[in-house]
Enzyme design. Structure first.
Site: not given
Ligand code: 0RA
Length: 656
Positions: A441, A521
């Site tokens: 990511e 997260d």
């Protein structure tokens, strides 16, 4: 779908035929994977399915209505049914109680049952004697003739002859086993895995009540129990799996018939989505590789709908023709969800995982059944029929657009040689078996990963932003997405053959580990889910081969002086703090939120180095349950998603 902690993919293919031979239970203990698939979590749960299947058979024979499955506090499993009870009289040839024969001889399951054939059966159909062989202890009880009979075993060996231990006014069978921890890599049962299978069995076998109880207290000290019962069988099953989608019409198209001696039950719904979701079963086994029953279904669907459209929707078809669009088989299945369940007396299972039905006679039987029933339905329901045809026409139109988009993909990046995505930092190895691709990511994390990796076998593909939610868009949008195109080309996976525009060619797959690496997260978990959804809908084979993984970066770094420890859990963090003499001002605790916060060396040490890292392998335990969950997580309806997240947040390292 779920994740299993596992660092190596298991691929277990073996001839089911080799199981046919009657062998001693020693053989089962020597090579357990041959009999139950594997010795990991999957095999462990398989023991329950084998045991429950015997009770299901008794129910299908018409003698049993209730099955109770209980996970004991000690991870034992108890299965109780209210059938006739396994016979206990002397077996003429073996000179043993029939119960003992059933429990100790491979494949003794159906021997006494002359009237009906065994229709259910675990994937490997090996019978309860295998469960016995792989249990450190097992207790069988039979309620029959007003008496309770009992025999106990250790690793499959009887501890005494079948004896009477009491009286009863009930009939039935009670089996309790303790899986052998010297055989299985884990002996801890997962409630959800069993619940999904019991729910599925209840839908597949209308009228049977299956209760699942977990006696292991959760954090609050509570136990749980659920009852699965379906009055309407597949009608309810299809409503359940498709419950998170919006339907073209509320009706379930339902078929329940017998053709050429094959019982056939099928339920179909049409939704406004773009994927085809067919869940097929033979003798209660999920045939994930499809086979002749699916062939027959598809053939009948295409022919019947085509004929209906030709006869009733001329003007629509002329419009398509003008635009040079031809309807193809897959257009009839866009937005179709179906459950197909058939019973076959002597099924031939083929394919990599022995979940592909080979019996050629079945194709015709299913085709005939579906053809007749669907033609009737369309005649009797013109409004619904129109909606289906409208959807098919839309699908054909979109497919032509998709093909153009796809051709652009493949032109832009020829798979031979130099056409790899510009963002890909490839590895030097060309051996897929040792090569790993990290899907990372964000560009900054991608940078750390590129620096930190072992470039011999680790490749990095940074993905900018969130990848497309494939649940919500037409197929061509998927192929048009840059990030997704990069994934296809980096992997060397080709979409579309002459015969089937959505067929996957994975023969040139360039990596056997594809590792999703995102921040620890909420956003990271969301991206994990989006990427898993993409693989589930568009590259399921890659998951089924065991090639998809999720990396687990640490949550904390606890530092004191020149000593430091990475921590993945709150507990580890506390422990590290204690070890370093408690919380004082020299001590530093760093919370990692993003991968980008870690330097290249830390990222390698904790998350990428095969020596230290933990990878979670993505597996599909139950395709119908996964279909339900993905459509819920990625769909429009918010309340069920919120409920799921609240219930499951504790299983993930998420803090917002
Ligand atoms: C064969 C014959 C009979 C019962 C069963 C099998 C049977 C097996 C299992 C396994 C678990 N639960 C079961 N319940 C029944 C009975 C034949 C008779 O009573 O005549």
């Amino acid at each position: 779908m779920s994740e299993v902690e596992e660092t190596t993919p298991q691929n277990n293919n073996y001839g089911a035929n080799s199981i046919q031979v009657l062998e001693g239970l020693e053989a089962v203990r020597k090579r357990p994977a041959m009999y139950i698939g594997d010795i990991s979590e999957k095999g462990l749960h398989h023991l329950v399915y084998e045991t429950v299947d015997n009770s299901i058979d008794e129910a299908l024979a018409g003698y049993c209505t209730h099955i109770e499955v209980t996970i004991g506090e000690d991870n034992s499993i108890t299965v109780v049914d209210n059938g006739r009870g396994i016979p206990v009289d002397m077996h003429p040839k073996e000179h043993k109680s029939a119960l003992e024969v059933v429990m100790t001889v491979l494949h003794a399951g159906g021997k006494f049952d002359k009237g009906s054939y065994k229709v259910s059966g675990g994937l490997h159909g090996v019978g309860v004697s295998c469960v016995n062989a792989l249990s450190k202890h097992m207790t069988s009880q039979v309620y029959r003739n007003g008496k309770i009979y009992q025999q106990e075993y250790e690793k499959g060996k009887p501890l005494y002859d079948v004896k009477e231990v009491g009286t009863t006014d009930k009939t039935g069978t009670r089996q309790q086993f303790w899986p052998d921890d010297t055989i299985f890599t884990t002996t801890i049962y997962k409630y959800e895995i069993l619940a999904n299978r019991m729910r599925e069995l209840a839908f597949l076998n209308a009228g049977i009540t299956i209760t699942l109880t977990d006696l292991r207290p959760d954090e609050e000290g509570n136990t749980r129990t659920e009852t699965f019962y379906s009055k309407e069988g597949l009608r309810e099953f299809v409503r359940y799996v498709d419950g998170n989608r919006t339907h073209l019409f509320d009706d379930v198209i339902y078929i329940n018939t017998e053709k050429q001696g094959t019982p056939i039950e099928i339920a179909v719904m049409y939704n406004d989505g773009y994927s085809e979701n067919i869940h097929s079963y033979v003798n209660n086994i999920n045939t994930i590789e499809g086979g002749t029953h699916l062939q027959g279904f598809r053939m009948a669907l295409t022919r019947t709908l085509k004929k209906y459209a030709d006869d009733n929707c001329k003007r629509d078809l002329e419009k398509l023709e003008k635009n040079h669009i031809e309807i193809s088989g897959e257009d009839f299945r866009e937005g179709l969800t179906a459950v197909i369940s058939i019973k076959v007396a002597e099924p031939q299972f083929e394919g990599q995982t022995k979940t592909k039905l080979g019996n050629s006679e079945v194709a015709g039987a299913v085709q005939q059944a579906v053809g007749e029933a669907l033609a009737n339905y369309l005649e009797e329901h013109p409004t619904e029929a129109q909606r289906i045809v409208g959807k098919v026409i839309l699908a054909a139109t979109a497919r032509v657009a998709a093909r153009k988009a796809r051709e652009t993909v493949q032109r832009k990046s020829p798979l031979s040689g130099g056409g790899l995505p510009g963002k890909l930092a490839d590895c030097s190895s060309k051996d897929p078996a040792e090569s790993e691709l990290f899907l990372v990511e964000g560009d900054s994390a991608g940078g750390s990963a590129k620096q930190g990796r072992d470039r011999k076998f680790q490749a990095i593909l940074p993905l900018r932003g969130k990848i497309l939610n494939v649940e919500k868009v037409m197929r061509h949008r998927v192929y048009e997405s840059d990030a997704i195109r990069d994934i296809y080309t980096a992997l060397g996976v080709h979409v579309g053959t002459k015969d089937d525009p959505d067929a996957l060619d994975t023969s040139n797959l360039r990596y056997h580990k594809i590792i999703i690496m995102t921040d620890a997260d909420v956003d990271g978990s969301h991206i994990d889910t989006l990427i898993m959804t993409f693989f589930f809908r568009f590259m399921r084979e890659v998951i089924e081969m065991g090639y998809l993984y999720i990396a687990t970066p640490p949550l904390y770094l606890v530092k004191k002086g020149n000593k430091q420890q990475y921590c993945w859990t709150e507990q580890q963090r506390q422990q590290a703090i204690e070890e370093y003499g408690g919380n004082d001002s020299k001590l530093k605790v760093q919370r990692y939120k993003g991968l980008g916060e870690m330097n290249a060396e830390d990222l390698w040490d904790t998350t990428m180095n095969p020596e230290n890292r933990t990878l979670r392998q993505v597996t599909i335990e139950n395709a119908a349950a996964a279909d339900y969950i993905f459509s819920m997580l990625m769909g429009d309806d918010v309340p069920p998603r919120r409920e799921f997240i609240e219930k499951n947040a504790k299983y993930a390292n998420i803090d917002a």
